[in-house]
Design a protein around this motif. Sequence first.
Motif, mmCIF file in Angstrom:
data_model
loop_
_atom_site.group_PDB
_atom_site.id
_atom_site.type_symbol
_atom_site.label_atom_id
_atom_site.label_comp_id
_atom_site.label_asym_id
_atom_site.label_seq_id
_atom_site.Cartn_x
_atom_site.Cartn_y
_atom_site.Cartn_z
ATOM 1 N N LYS A 127 0.847 -1.191 0.000
ATOM 2 C CA LYS A 127 0.000 0.000 0.000
ATOM 3 C C LYS A 127 0.883 1.242 0.000
ATOM 4 C CE LYS A 127 -3.984 1.969 2.463
ATOM 5 N NZ LYS A 127 -4.914 1.773 3.590
ATOM 6 N N ARG A 204 -3.588 4.573 -6.393
ATOM 7 C CA ARG A 204 -3.070 3.227 -6.215
ATOM 8 C C ARG A 204 -2.063 2.913 -7.313
ATOM 9 N NH1 ARG A 204 -7.551 -1.379 -7.662
ATOM 10 N NH2 ARG A 204 -8.233 -0.673 -9.709
ATOM 11 N N GLN A 220 -5.637 1.133 -2.331
ATOM 12 C CA GLN A 220 -5.579 2.551 -2.632
ATOM 13 C C GLN A 220 -5.517 3.395 -1.370
ATOM 14 O OE1 GLN A 220 -9.000 3.928 -4.852
ATOM 15 N NE2 GLN A 220 -10.362 3.845 -3.109
#
Length: 226
Positions: A127, A204, A220
Amino acid sequence: MKNQINLKYMGWMGLLCLCLACNDPIVDFGFDGGITGRILDSNGNVVPGDITNAAFTVQATGERDRLPMVLRVKGDGTFSNTALFPQKYVINVVGPVSGPGEIEVDLSGGRQVIQDITVMPFLYLSKPSIEGGVEGNSVTIDYSIVGNNDHTSELREVYCSTVNFPNANTGNGPYWHTRSVVLDNNSGTVTIEDLEPGTKYFLRVGARANGTSAFNFSEQIIFNTP
């Protein structure tokens, strides 16, 4: 009126004959079975998909079906169909992941089943995180891409858009805009510029493994420009 009554009578008689002809009596004519779940990696992290693309799906084949029911994996890694015929299904995952093989799910009697599926993505994308906060019309993020089972990334991009779960095809329009940047390396930092002030963005990272046409995505992040 007499013809209408005869047609109704013939219809019910035809349905009765069909039921009697079946080896297994049909006791539920509704589409009240359902399956909902998440695609996860071995660490319990979500494996995001793309609802706009049919390259990453969960396929459910019923015991009386000739073709599978295709459930697309969404950007948050979930899949769902709550209006399936109540029967037994074999489900498997198709896409840029190594799946667990076939999984049997019984929706008989109109069961609504929660079934998470653990896979290994071809590429694991961490992430992204914002470095140094959001300043003016730009943002800098950290990212990382790791290949699994000899897979390597041949295309890497970051998408920043006013549209939820953006991808390479999100583009720009009269009421939305997207910024994308091609990444040169599997890890590092990248700056996305020319963002609109006072705007909510979804960001993302996406990457495509060698020899495949489907993308793996990171989870995201959401931020607002000042």
